[in-house]
Motif scaffolding. Sequence first.
Motif, PDB file in Angstrom:
ATOM      1  N   PRO A  99       0.806  -1.234   0.000  1.00 20.61           N
ATOM      2  CA  PRO A  99       0.000   0.000   0.000  1.00 20.61           C
ATOM      3  C   PRO A  99       0.839   1.285   0.000  1.00 20.61           C
ATOM      4  CG  PRO A  99      -0.711  -1.481   1.761  1.00 20.61           C
ATOM      5  CD  PRO A  99       0.496  -2.091   1.134  1.00 20.61           C
ATOM      6  N   LEU A 100       1.951   1.301   0.743  1.00 22.25           N
ATOM      7  CA  LEU A 100       2.823   2.486   0.756  1.00 22.25           C
ATOM      8  C   LEU A 100       3.431   2.738  -0.615  1.00 22.25           C
ATOM      9  CD1 LEU A 100       4.844   2.362   4.088  1.00 22.25           C
ATOM     10  CD2 LEU A 100       3.401   4.210   3.272  1.00 22.25           C
ATOM     11  N   MET A 101       3.912   1.679  -1.232  1.00 23.92           N
ATOM     12  CA  MET A 101       4.536   1.825  -2.549  1.00 23.92           C
ATOM     13  C   MET A 101       3.495   2.127  -3.626  1.00 23.92           C
ATOM     14  SD  MET A 101       7.777   1.719  -2.307  1.00 23.92           S
ATOM     15  CE  MET A 101       7.479   2.721  -0.877  1.00 23.92           C
ATOM     16  N   ARG A 102       2.271   1.649  -3.427  1.00 25.87           N
ATOM     17  CA  ARG A 102       1.194   1.962  -4.379  1.00 25.87           C
ATOM     18  C   ARG A 102       0.922   3.465  -4.387  1.00 25.87           C
ATOM     19  NH1 ARG A 102      -3.453  -0.416  -2.339  1.00 25.87           N
ATOM     20  NH2 ARG A 102      -2.368  -2.384  -2.589  1.00 25.87           N
ATOM     21  N   ILE A 103       0.891   4.070  -3.190  1.00 22.00           N
ATOM     22  CA  ILE A 103       0.684   5.522  -3.090  1.00 22.00           C
ATOM     23  C   ILE A 103       1.844   6.254  -3.759  1.00 22.00           C
ATOM     24  CG2 ILE A 103       0.588   7.464  -1.477  1.00 22.00           C
ATOM     25  CD1 ILE A 103      -0.909   5.507   0.441  1.00 22.00           C
TER      26      ILE A 103
END
Length: 82
Positions: A24-28
């Motif tokens: 999720p962090l890398m998706r953002i």
Amino acid sequence: MVLQIFDAVFTLIAVRGGATELNPLMRIALESGPAVFFASKAFLCMAGTIALYRVRAIKSLVGACLVYALVVLYHVVNLFQG
């Protein structure tokens, strides 16, 4: 660091091919653009490496490298399966 670069490049290729970033962090970061994505991955990788090194968690560093190697292998296999 080399494995992290391979992971980032293969992730960009996969996402452009229709895959979804699972972290999720890398998706953002990826939604903010490739430069933010690469910078975020580099920062988090270096911060984690420094933190583990400072507490002398060498076995954990080796384990992290092995996990990253498996992630890159996963990317390579998926890349050539088309």
